[in-house]
Enzyme design. Structure first.
Site, PDB file in Angstrom:
ATOM      1  N   TYR A   1      19.810  63.821   4.155  1.00 34.95           N
ATOM      2  CA  TYR A   1      19.258  65.157   4.813  1.00 34.95           C
ATOM      3  C   TYR A   1      18.180  65.465   4.106  1.00 34.95           C
ATOM      4  O   TYR A   1      18.151  66.233   3.064  1.00 34.95           O
ATOM      5  CB  TYR A   1      20.141  66.161   4.996  1.00 34.95           C
ATOM      6  CG  TYR A   1      21.697  65.827   5.761  1.00 34.95           C
ATOM      7  CD1 TYR A   1      21.649  64.640   6.701  1.00 34.95           C
ATOM      8  CD2 TYR A   1      22.825  66.637   5.650  1.00 34.95           C
ATOM      9  CE1 TYR A   1      22.691  64.026   7.169  1.00 34.95           C
ATOM     10  CE2 TYR A   1      23.875  66.361   6.489  1.00 34.95           C
ATOM     11  CZ  TYR A   1      24.009  65.056   7.153  1.00 34.95           C
ATOM     12  OH  TYR A   1      24.976  64.785   7.828  1.00 34.95           O
ATOM     13  N   HIS A  39      29.009  57.977   3.877  1.00 34.93           N
ATOM     14  CA  HIS A  39      28.279  58.266   5.170  1.00 34.93           C
ATOM     15  C   HIS A  39      28.375  57.137   6.152  1.00 34.93           C
ATOM     16  O   HIS A  39      28.553  57.171   7.201  1.00 34.93           O
ATOM     17  CB  HIS A  39      26.981  58.398   4.700  1.00 34.93           C
ATOM     18  CG  HIS A  39      26.171  59.658   5.689  1.00 34.93           C
ATOM     19  ND1 HIS A  39      25.251  60.225   5.269  1.00 34.93           N
ATOM     20  CD2 HIS A  39      26.586  60.016   6.941  1.00 34.93           C
ATOM     21  CE1 HIS A  39      25.045  61.177   6.196  1.00 34.93           C
ATOM     22  NE2 HIS A  39      25.920  60.933   7.462  1.00 34.93           N
ATOM     23  N   PRO A  63      30.887  70.490  16.859  1.00 34.45           N
ATOM     24  CA  PRO A  63      31.730  70.885  17.894  1.00 34.45           C
ATOM     25  C   PRO A  63      31.500  71.990  19.092  1.00 34.45           C
ATOM     26  O   PRO A  63      31.924  72.216  20.028  1.00 34.45           O
ATOM     27  CB  PRO A  63      32.677  71.784  16.935  1.00 34.45           C
ATOM     28  CG  PRO A  63      31.546  72.225  15.964  1.00 34.45           C
ATOM     29  CD  PRO A  63      30.829  70.903  15.820  1.00 34.45           C
ATOM     30  N   LEU A  64      30.042  71.987  18.942  1.00 37.21           N
ATOM     31  CA  LEU A  64      29.248  72.732  20.004  1.00 37.21           C
ATOM     32  C   LEU A  64      28.579  71.871  20.755  1.00 37.21           C
ATOM     33  O   LEU A  64      27.465  72.353  21.552  1.00 37.21           O
ATOM     34  CB  LEU A  64      28.382  73.912  19.324  1.00 37.21           C
ATOM     35  CG  LEU A  64      29.205  74.995  18.647  1.00 37.21           C
ATOM     36  CD1 LEU A  64      28.301  76.030  17.890  1.00 37.21           C
ATOM     37  CD2 LEU A  64      30.363  75.483  19.607  1.00 37.21           C
ATOM     38  N   GLY A  65      28.697  70.559  20.737  1.00 33.65           N
ATOM     39  CA  GLY A  65      27.814  69.756  21.523  1.00 33.65           C
ATOM     40  C   GLY A  65      26.490  69.521  21.329  1.00 33.65           C
ATOM     41  O   GLY A  65      25.644  69.689  22.395  1.00 33.65           O
ATOM     42  N   GLY A 109      24.512  71.857  20.563  1.00 36.41           N
ATOM     43  CA  GLY A 109      24.111  73.121  21.033  1.00 36.41           C
ATOM     44  C   GLY A 109      24.188  73.388  22.746  1.00 36.41           C
ATOM     45  O   GLY A 109      24.146  74.617  23.014  1.00 36.41           O
ATOM     46  N   PHE A 110      24.721  72.252  23.232  1.00 37.82           N
ATOM     47  CA  PHE A 110      24.958  72.390  24.581  1.00 37.82           C
ATOM     48  C   PHE A 110      25.924  73.218  24.892  1.00 37.82           C
ATOM     49  O   PHE A 110      25.925  74.303  26.008  1.00 37.82           O
ATOM     50  CB  PHE A 110      25.442  71.016  25.357  1.00 37.82           C
ATOM     51  CG  PHE A 110      25.236  71.005  26.904  1.00 37.82           C
ATOM     52  CD1 PHE A 110      24.250  71.219  27.875  1.00 37.82           C
ATOM     53  CD2 PHE A 110      26.635  71.296  27.371  1.00 37.82           C
ATOM     54  CE1 PHE A 110      24.260  71.433  29.092  1.00 37.82           C
ATOM     55  CE2 PHE A 110      26.869  71.249  28.856  1.00 37.82           C
ATOM     56  CZ  PHE A 110      25.772  71.327  29.804  1.00 37.82           C
TER      57      PHE A 110
END
Length: 340
Positions: A58, A128, A227-229, A231-232
């Site tokens: 990253y 990874h 877990p929030l797709g 941001g969707f």
């Protein structure tokens, strides 16, 4: 915050983690600011979050350097998860990425991560990606030596992006993690797997078929990535609002204006559940609480770049969904659009 134990050695972590990738890699580059990211990590720790999830790629390297500035002051409050196994070439976020599983590389990568993170031990060291040119047992064996040397406490496998190619919506009945499970069966014979990190959310449920049960049956922790797709599921993204060119969602089939509009009923359902719990509860917290209900070995790791979102995400740990809530979420329509 509620605590959870993952892995056979009962690694203790807060029920909600913090995904640090968006601070230094992918998504909207103009929003990646070091000073704000530092405040975000501190705010997450203040809210009871302990698991900080990063990787040497990253940036590359800049995300670990950023966390090192926090760990220098607050190491005892943090559970550090970082990764090795991917090398990044030149050319920005769309650079060529290749796997490297050579034992010598693994040892050097670990030492470099320890320096950047300003710590003498990594709590969870994840592979990874497996290198197709190196038997995964050799890579895993080198990682196990790091545990024996006291540089690493436990080992994990990151399966984010490791689904097999498929077509159609989630729920079509195909298990996209067959290859990952075969790898896990092999490396488990070399040294115990403490945790597996893979995507899991209300609109990405493939891991429920076999990967999550595999972990539960063996006492292996499950770190739910995205877990929030992406941001969707927060309900804050506007269909057709567009993304910056370097944001991978700009090229993602599920983030076209058409597909985002078609999938709004999923967000609407999360909003209805949230409203039943009070005006301060958000769709994002409902989405995270749903993941938490999947097992005591499951820890969602939502990404965040801002203090506000990190604190909001942490608040999901205290949200208790009812049977009616879970039934409504289960009845939500399957996501539309290809995932890959």
């Amino acid at each position: 915050m509620e605590r959870r134990s993952i892995g056979a050695t009962a690694l203790d972590v807060g029920a909600i983690g913090l995904g640090c990738m968006p601070m230094s890699w992918a998504y909207t580059r103009s929003e990646q600011r070091g000073d704000r990211s530092l405040r975000t990590v501190h705010a997450a720790l203040d809210a009871g979050v302990s698991l900080l999830d990063t990787a040497d790629m990253y940036g590359p390297f800049t995300n670990e350097l950023l966390l090192g500035r926090v760990l220098r002051e607050r190491r005892s409050e943090a559970f550090v998860s970082t990764k090795c196994g991917l090398l990044v070439g030149d050319g920005g976020e769309r650079r060529h990425v290749v796997a490297d599983g050579r034992p010598g590389y693994v040892r050097r990568a670990c030492d470099a991560s320890l320096r950047r993170l300003q710590t003498d031990v990594i709590d969870l060291y994840q592979l990874h990606r497996a290198d197709p040119e190196v038997p995964v047992e050799e890579t895993w064996g080198a990682m196990a030596e790091l545990v024996s040397a006291g540089k690493v406490r436990a080992l994990g496998l990151c399966a984010v992006g490791a689904r097999t190619a498929r077509r159609g919506a989630v729920g079509a009945g195909r298990d996209g993690y067959e290859g990952t499970i075969r790898q896990l069966d092999r490396i488990q014979q070399v040294f115990p797997v403490a945790a597996v990190e893979a995507e899991l959310s209300v609109w990405s449920r493939e891991a429920l078929t076999r990967l999550l049960p595999w972990c539960a049956a063996r006492g292996v922790g499950f770190l739910a990535a995205m877990p929030l797709g992406s941001g969707f599921l927060t309900g804050t993204l506007t269909p057709g609002g567009g993304f910056e060119p370097d944001d991978p969602r700009a090229r993602h089939p599920r983030f076209t204006a058409e597909m985002m509009a078609a999938n709004q009923p999923i967000v609407a359902g999360l909003r209805r559940v949230a409203a039943r719990h009070g005006p301060e509860v958000t769709p994002a917290q409902v989405a995270l609480a749903w993941v938490l209900r999947l097992g005591r070995h499951v820890v969602p790791v939502p990404g965040a770049k801002r203090e506000r979102w990190a604190v909001e995400n942490a608040g999901a740990a205290s949200l208790r969904l009812t049977a009616a809530d879970l039934a409504e979420i289960a009845a939500l329509p399957a996501p539309r659009g290809s995932w890959d």
